[in-house]
Design a protein around this motif. Structure first.
Motif, PDB file in Angstrom:
ATOM      1  N   ALA A 197       4.915  60.335 -10.997  1.00  0.00           N
ATOM      2  CA  ALA A 197       4.298  61.165 -12.035  1.00  0.00           C
ATOM      3  C   ALA A 197       2.803  61.370 -11.838  1.00  0.00           C
ATOM      4  CB  ALA A 197       4.556  60.542 -13.407  1.00  0.00           C
ATOM      5  N   LEU A 198       2.155  60.461 -11.123  1.00  0.00           N
ATOM      6  CA  LEU A 198       0.694  60.554 -11.031  1.00  0.00           C
ATOM      7  C   LEU A 198       0.165  60.482  -9.589  1.00  0.00           C
ATOM      8  CD1 LEU A 198      -2.054  60.711 -12.385  1.00  0.00           C
ATOM      9  CD2 LEU A 198      -1.961  58.259 -12.822  1.00  0.00           C
ATOM     10  N   MET A 199       0.644  59.502  -8.810  1.00  0.00           N
ATOM     11  CA  MET A 199       0.035  59.269  -7.505  1.00  0.00           C
ATOM     12  C   MET A 199       0.283  60.436  -6.542  1.00  0.00           C
ATOM     13  SD  MET A 199       0.549  55.959  -5.095  1.00  0.00           S
ATOM     14  CE  MET A 199      -0.852  55.153  -4.347  1.00  0.00           C
ATOM     15  N   ARG A 200       1.517  60.877  -6.484  1.00  0.00           N
ATOM     16  CA  ARG A 200       1.869  61.979  -5.593  1.00  0.00           C
ATOM     17  C   ARG A 200       1.125  63.275  -5.993  1.00  0.00           C
ATOM     18  NH1 ARG A 200       2.903  63.604  -0.866  1.00  0.00           N
ATOM     19  NH2 ARG A 200       4.103  61.706  -0.549  1.00  0.00           N
ATOM     20  N   VAL A 203       0.834  55.706   0.626  1.00  0.00           N
ATOM     21  CA  VAL A 203       1.277  54.618  -0.238  1.00  0.00           C
ATOM     22  C   VAL A 203       2.326  55.129  -1.237  1.00  0.00           C
ATOM     23  CG1 VAL A 203       0.553  52.964  -2.009  1.00  0.00           C
ATOM     24  CG2 VAL A 203      -0.824  53.253   0.052  1.00  0.00           C
ATOM     25  N   ILE A 226      -2.105  49.328   1.392  1.00  0.00           N
ATOM     26  CA  ILE A 226      -2.585  49.294   0.000  1.00  0.00           C
ATOM     27  C   ILE A 226      -4.028  48.819  -0.035  1.00  0.00           C
ATOM     28  CG2 ILE A 226      -2.257  48.171  -2.244  1.00  0.00           C
ATOM     29  CD1 ILE A 226       0.799  48.157  -1.592  1.00  0.00           C
ATOM     30  N   ARG A 268       3.973  56.312  -9.278  1.00  0.00           N
ATOM     31  CA  ARG A 268       3.784  57.048  -8.022  1.00  0.00           C
ATOM     32  C   ARG A 268       4.415  58.429  -8.047  1.00  0.00           C
ATOM     33  NH1 ARG A 268       6.416  52.389  -7.380  1.00  0.00           N
ATOM     34  NH2 ARG A 268       8.469  52.244  -6.415  1.00  0.00           N
ATOM     35  N   PRO A 314      -6.853  54.147 -15.058  1.00  0.00           N
ATOM     36  CA  PRO A 314      -7.500  53.181 -15.959  1.00  0.00           C
ATOM     37  C   PRO A 314      -8.952  52.992 -15.537  1.00  0.00           C
ATOM     38  CG  PRO A 314      -6.005  52.076 -14.415  1.00  0.00           C
ATOM     39  CD  PRO A 314      -5.794  53.541 -14.237  1.00  0.00           C
ATOM     40  N   ARG A 324      -8.631  48.081  -7.654  1.00  0.00           N
ATOM     41  CA  ARG A 324      -7.320  47.431  -7.560  1.00  0.00           C
ATOM     42  C   ARG A 324      -6.426  47.816  -8.726  1.00  0.00           C
ATOM     43  NH1 ARG A 324     -10.153  42.603  -6.006  1.00  0.00           N
ATOM     44  NH2 ARG A 324      -9.981  41.818  -8.123  1.00  0.00           N
ATOM     45  N   ARG A 325      -7.000  47.780  -9.938  1.00  0.00           N
ATOM     46  CA  ARG A 325      -6.220  48.126 -11.133  1.00  0.00           C
ATOM     47  C   ARG A 325      -5.750  49.582 -11.056  1.00  0.00           C
ATOM     48  NH1 ARG A 325      -5.864  45.282 -15.989  1.00  0.00           N
ATOM     49  NH2 ARG A 325      -6.096  43.156 -15.242  1.00  0.00           N
ATOM     50  N   ALA A 326      -6.640  50.453 -10.598  1.00  0.00           N
ATOM     51  CA  ALA A 326      -6.290  51.869 -10.495  1.00  0.00           C
ATOM     52  C   ALA A 326      -5.153  52.066  -9.494  1.00  0.00           C
ATOM     53  CB  ALA A 326      -7.519  52.685 -10.091  1.00  0.00           C
ATOM     54  N   VAL A 327      -5.237  51.379  -8.360  1.00  0.00           N
ATOM     55  CA  VAL A 327      -4.199  51.529  -7.324  1.00  0.00           C
ATOM     56  C   VAL A 327      -2.858  50.993  -7.822  1.00  0.00           C
ATOM     57  CG1 VAL A 327      -3.460  50.693  -5.049  1.00  0.00           C
ATOM     58  CG2 VAL A 327      -5.764  51.624  -5.359  1.00  0.00           C
ATOM     59  N   LEU A 328      -2.898  49.878  -8.518  1.00  0.00           N
ATOM     60  CA  LEU A 328      -1.662  49.316  -9.065  1.00  0.00           C
ATOM     61  C   LEU A 328      -1.044  50.287 -10.075  1.00  0.00           C
ATOM     62  CD1 LEU A 328      -0.201  46.748  -8.453  1.00  0.00           C
ATOM     63  CD2 LEU A 328      -1.261  45.709 -10.452  1.00  0.00           C
ATOM     64  N   HIS A 329      -1.885  50.856 -10.913  1.00  0.00           N
ATOM     65  CA  HIS A 329      -1.428  51.859 -11.885  1.00  0.00           C
ATOM     66  C   HIS A 329      -0.804  53.051 -11.163  1.00  0.00           C
ATOM     67  CE1 HIS A 329      -1.486  53.944 -15.776  1.00  0.00           C
ATOM     68  NE2 HIS A 329      -1.913  55.019 -15.125  1.00  0.00           N
ATOM     69  N   LEU A 330      -1.474  53.496 -10.100  1.00  0.00           N
ATOM     70  CA  LEU A 330      -0.960  54.624  -9.317  1.00  0.00           C
ATOM     71  C   LEU A 330       0.408  54.292  -8.714  1.00  0.00           C
ATOM     72  CD1 LEU A 330      -4.184  55.829  -7.482  1.00  0.00           C
ATOM     73  CD2 LEU A 330      -2.809  57.164  -9.088  1.00  0.00           C
ATOM     74  N   ILE A 331       0.533  53.080  -8.174  1.00  0.00           N
ATOM     75  CA  ILE A 331       1.804  52.706  -7.530  1.00  0.00           C
ATOM     76  C   ILE A 331       2.924  52.677  -8.572  1.00  0.00           C
ATOM     77  CG2 ILE A 331       3.041  50.838  -6.358  1.00  0.00           C
ATOM     78  CD1 ILE A 331       0.431  50.214  -4.856  1.00  0.00           C
ATOM     79  N   LYS A 332       2.599  52.178  -9.754  1.00  0.00           N
ATOM     80  CA  LYS A 332       3.621  52.154 -10.809  1.00  0.00           C
ATOM     81  C   LYS A 332       4.027  53.564 -11.219  1.00  0.00           C
ATOM     82  CE  LYS A 332       2.464  47.627 -12.668  1.00  0.00           C
ATOM     83  NZ  LYS A 332       1.576  46.915 -13.618  1.00  0.00           N
TER      84      LYS A 332
END
Ligand SMILES: [Zn+2]
Ligand SMILES: [Zn+2]
Lengths: 199, 199
Positions: B39-42, A51, B8, B37, A19, B27-35
């Motif tokens: 499909a996108l963060m890993r 994380v 975090i 995690r 985002p 912060r918003r980006a990290v929260l999005h990534l964690i949600k």
């Protein structure tokens, strides 16, 4: 096109899914990362992987932590008796930045929405009822966004909890109409919490 | 505060160092990534680690690739004889998106700047002279930003190359005054390239 470019393009595509970043800012961010690959890109990749592997939702409140129960739920320093209900983890973070709330949280995971067919069972509302019954809760503070869906959800929860005898309050002055918690400054959140009123 | 939160927070701090992201959007980006995690963060962490390990500057032109010589320098499909000089890899990428230039590039790595004490030796200008002498170059196209420093650098390079007899041209119509290549649409870059004039 070389493999290098394909790898970098793949990274840009992933970054553009964050985002606040479009394709252009994702390109700039990736180029910046490549230039600072030792000082920034490698630590960032490691932090992200760490994380991604560790983060999970607290089974009790929905906050994000690294074990089944989050640091706030298990902390002996947090005050018992008060539960602050928020829509999203971002709102919990915003409340914590204000450093004025010593109780614990309950993260709904969204708001009720007839349009998007989000009912109480899609949110953490049954779990909230369970916590109010099981934990020694004297006050539930509704810190929901001042949006239509946020306020609809607040009303629904207040009615649900009426029979339990727990005090239900809500953030009051300081939250502008249509405003979202995560965009407020700490002082506004602090004032709203202190001036909270019975719902 | 739990280790989870510290991990975090560290990730948010690193993300906030990306261009275009402040503390809040990080912060918003990290929260999005964690949600997201799985499909996108890993995948993002993996892609970042991969590029961090593989990326390096081309020893010939300064472009970014995964070996000592980049894909454009080693490609048999690129036309010999034309060198397009750009300030930054972002500008090379912008040129490539236009898909109108078939030659090769030379990335200066910045512009001359009296204020910031950037002289020719701090840029890839000696290397440019070397390439013009060694490679079979007939035309050097100066695709520098239409800023004061960009144009100062263009003039300097044109003078430097005068004695070699190589044709020195520059992007012409389409580049607005004060404009930066990376912010132009592909059509504008294409028009500017086609209408290039002798410097
Ligand atoms: Zn918890
Ligand atoms: Zn190269």
């Amino acid at each position: 096109m070389s493999d290098a470019t394909r790898e970098i393009e793949a990274l840009i595509d992933l970054m553009a899914r964050l985002p606040g970043l479009g394709p252009r800012s994702a390109r700039r961010a990736v180029l910046h990362l490549i230039k600072k690959r030792g000082a920034l890109m490698r630590p960032l990749a490691d932090a992200m992987a760490g994380v991604a592997a560790a983060a999970r939702e607290c089974l009790n409140c929905g906050n994000i932590g690294t074990s089944d129960l989050c640091g706030i739920c298990t902390s002996a320093k947090r005050q018992n008796g008060q539960l602050c209900v928020v829509e999203d983890v971002a709102d919990l973070w915003a409340m914590e930045r204000g450093q004025v709330f010593a109780g614990r949280y309950h993260v709904l995971g969204g708001t009720l929405s007839a349009l998007d067919a989000v009912g109480p069972e899609e949110l953490r509302i049954p779990k909230l009822r369970e916590r109010v019954a099981r934990e020694d809760i004297t006050e539930v503070i509704l810190a929901l966004n001042a949006t239509v869906d946020g306020q609809t959800t607040a009303h629904y929860i207040a009615e649900e909890l009426e029979a339990t005898g727990v005090a239900v309050t809500s953030l009051a002055q300081g939250v502008p109409v249509g405003g979202e918690l995560d965009y407020l400054d700490d002082g506004t959140i602090s004032a709203a919490l202190k001036a909270r009123k019975t719902f």
